[in-house]
Design a protein around this motif. Structure first.
Motif, PDB file in Angstrom:
ATOM      1  N   HIS A   1       0.518   3.249  -3.625  1.00 36.42           N
ATOM      2  CA  HIS A   1      -0.516   4.281  -3.499  1.00 36.42           C
ATOM      3  C   HIS A   1      -0.061   5.563  -4.202  1.00 36.42           C
TER       4      HIS A   1
ATOM      5  N   TYR B   1      -4.291  -7.381  -3.111  1.00 38.32           N
ATOM      6  CA  TYR B   1      -3.922  -7.290  -4.529  1.00 38.32           C
ATOM      7  C   TYR B   1      -4.969  -6.494  -5.312  1.00 38.32           C
ATOM      8  N   GLU B   2      -6.228  -6.786  -5.082  1.00 41.32           N
ATOM      9  CA  GLU B   2      -7.284  -6.086  -5.807  1.00 41.32           C
ATOM     10  C   GLU B   2      -7.297  -4.597  -5.452  1.00 41.32           C
ATOM     11  N   GLU B   3      -6.970  -4.281  -4.207  1.00 39.60           N
ATOM     12  CA  GLU B   3      -6.916  -2.871  -3.810  1.00 39.60           C
ATOM     13  C   GLU B   3      -5.773  -2.133  -4.498  1.00 39.60           C
TER      14      GLU B   3
ATOM     15  N   TYR C   1       1.593   1.647 -15.610  1.00 44.07           N
ATOM     16  CA  TYR C   1       1.638   3.095 -15.677  1.00 44.07           C
ATOM     17  C   TYR C   1       2.352   3.546 -16.938  1.00 44.07           C
TER      18      TYR C   1
ATOM     19  N   SER D   1      -3.808  -2.977  -7.030  1.00 50.10           N
ATOM     20  CA  SER D   1      -3.764  -3.020  -8.494  1.00 50.10           C
ATOM     21  C   SER D   1      -4.760  -2.047  -9.109  1.00 50.10           C
ATOM     22  N   ALA D   2      -5.732  -1.581  -8.319  1.00 49.45           N
ATOM     23  CA  ALA D   2      -6.740  -0.651  -8.815  1.00 49.45           C
ATOM     24  C   ALA D   2      -6.404   0.804  -8.520  1.00 49.45           C
ATOM     25  N   TYR D   3      -5.270   1.050  -7.876  1.00 49.23           N
ATOM     26  CA  TYR D   3      -4.920   2.435  -7.591  1.00 49.23           C
ATOM     27  C   TYR D   3      -4.784   3.242  -8.882  1.00 49.23           C
ATOM     28  N   PRO D   4      -5.274   4.479  -8.904  1.00 55.00           N
ATOM     29  CA  PRO D   4      -5.079   5.331 -10.086  1.00 55.00           C
ATOM     30  C   PRO D   4      -3.625   5.767 -10.170  1.00 55.00           C
TER      31      PRO D   4
ATOM     32  N   ARG E   1       0.832  -1.201   0.000  1.00 56.90           N
ATOM     33  CA  ARG E   1       0.000   0.000   0.000  1.00 56.90           C
ATOM     34  C   ARG E   1       0.872   1.259   0.000  1.00 56.90           C
TER      35      ARG E   1
ATOM     36  N   GLY F   1      -2.374  -2.339 -18.130  1.00 60.90           N
ATOM     37  CA  GLY F   1      -2.574  -1.924 -16.756  1.00 60.90           C
ATOM     38  C   GLY F   1      -1.362  -1.262 -16.143  1.00 60.90           C
TER      39      GLY F   1
END
Length: 283
Positions: free
Chosen positions: A149, A187-189, A208, A191-194, A145, A206
């Motif tokens: 993040h 992982y789902e949290e 950057y 990997s979904a970060y903008p 995180r 997916g």
């Protein structure tokens, strides 16, 4: 609804065998058994001995936590304790970890558990975390995180595309091995970060985009060309570009679930400039 606790030892072993992509014959060969016996165990026609359960678990690379579940399903007592790290019996382990982290300074090192929550960290790690927002530092600290993040370390990582891909692939391998629900949720949290502000966003895979933190020069001078032996973490700190190679260590043949799930990550300087800068900060 079927749960792991309601499955027979044979069903659990079959699940682990299929996860590893092994046939009954292949597993039997590795475990010095026969495919007939493996079949009988999986279908419940034969009850495996405690030694056989542990032998099969070893060849199937079953995590220590799940080996206890196999033993219980087979009618045996759990073999591995699950001792809290703050238990007095863990004093020697905690002191040893703290000595190891301190000895590694000024280079960063951290100890994490099975879901990447920070158990212990040295001053090198705290140095990299300087200036991070309070909501990310509220416990428990989580390495994934903090790193990925968009308000954490991500904007400071110069090769974010590659490093993010490396971390997510690492988590995917662990999820495939242990099938951990908490790790899957993490992982789902992450990997979904903008993407952090200033980047071009995600590509089709997916990852950057390069944006303001792609390869190239940092500040006014060019980045020195270095032949890395492994994928480096290239991160900015106080106007300096630092390069590290990550190494992860675990305990050999652990007999406790807590100990089995600990990992020590050390960041080894990958170029002379990083060594010089970190030594200049050492007290």
């Amino acid at each position: 609804m079927t749960t792991a606790a309601s499955l027979t030892v044979g069903a659990l072993l079959r699940t682990w065998r299929e996860r590893r992509g092994l046939s009954q014959l292949e597993l039997a060969g590795r475990a010095d058994s026969s495919s007939r016996h493996i079949s009988f165990v999986e279908t419940g026609r034969s009850r495996p001995s405690e030694e056989m359960v542990l032998r099969l678990a070893d060849h199937l690379e079953v995590p220590v936590r799940d080996r206890n579940a196999l033993l219980v399903a087979a009618g045996y007592a759990p073999r591995y304790a699950h001792t809290p790290l703050d238990d007095p019996s863990m004093n020697v382990l905690r002191e040893g970890l703290e000595q190891l982290l301190t000895a590694y300074e000024p280079y960063p090192a951290v100890v994490v558990d099975a879901t990447y929550d920070v158990v212990a960290a040295n001053r090198g790690i705290l140095m990299l975390m300087e200036g991070m927002p309070e909501h990310l530092l509220a416990g428990p600290l989580n390495v994934m995180r903090l790193t990925l993040h968009p308000e954490g370390l991500a904007p400071r990582i110069r090769n974010l595309r590659e490093w993010r891909g490396h971390l997510l692939a690492q988590m995917e391998r662990q999820i495939a091995l242990a099938r951990s629900a908490p790790l899957r949720a993490l992982y789902e949290e992450v990997s979904a970060y903008p993407p952090p502000a200033g980047t071009q966003g995600f590509g089709e895979d997916g990852a950057y985009g390069d944006g303001a933190y792609g390869d190239g020069a940092y500040g006014d001078g060019p980045v020195e060309a270095v032949a890395y032996l492994a994928l480096p973490l290239r991160i900015e700190h106080d106007g300096h570009l630092l390069s590290f190679v990550s190494s992860i260590s675990t305990f050999n043949t652990p007999m406790d679930v807590t100990v089995a799930e600990l990992a020590i990550e050390t960041l080894l300087p990958a170029d002379p400039a990083t060594v010089k800068y970190l030594r200049s900060l050492a007290p």
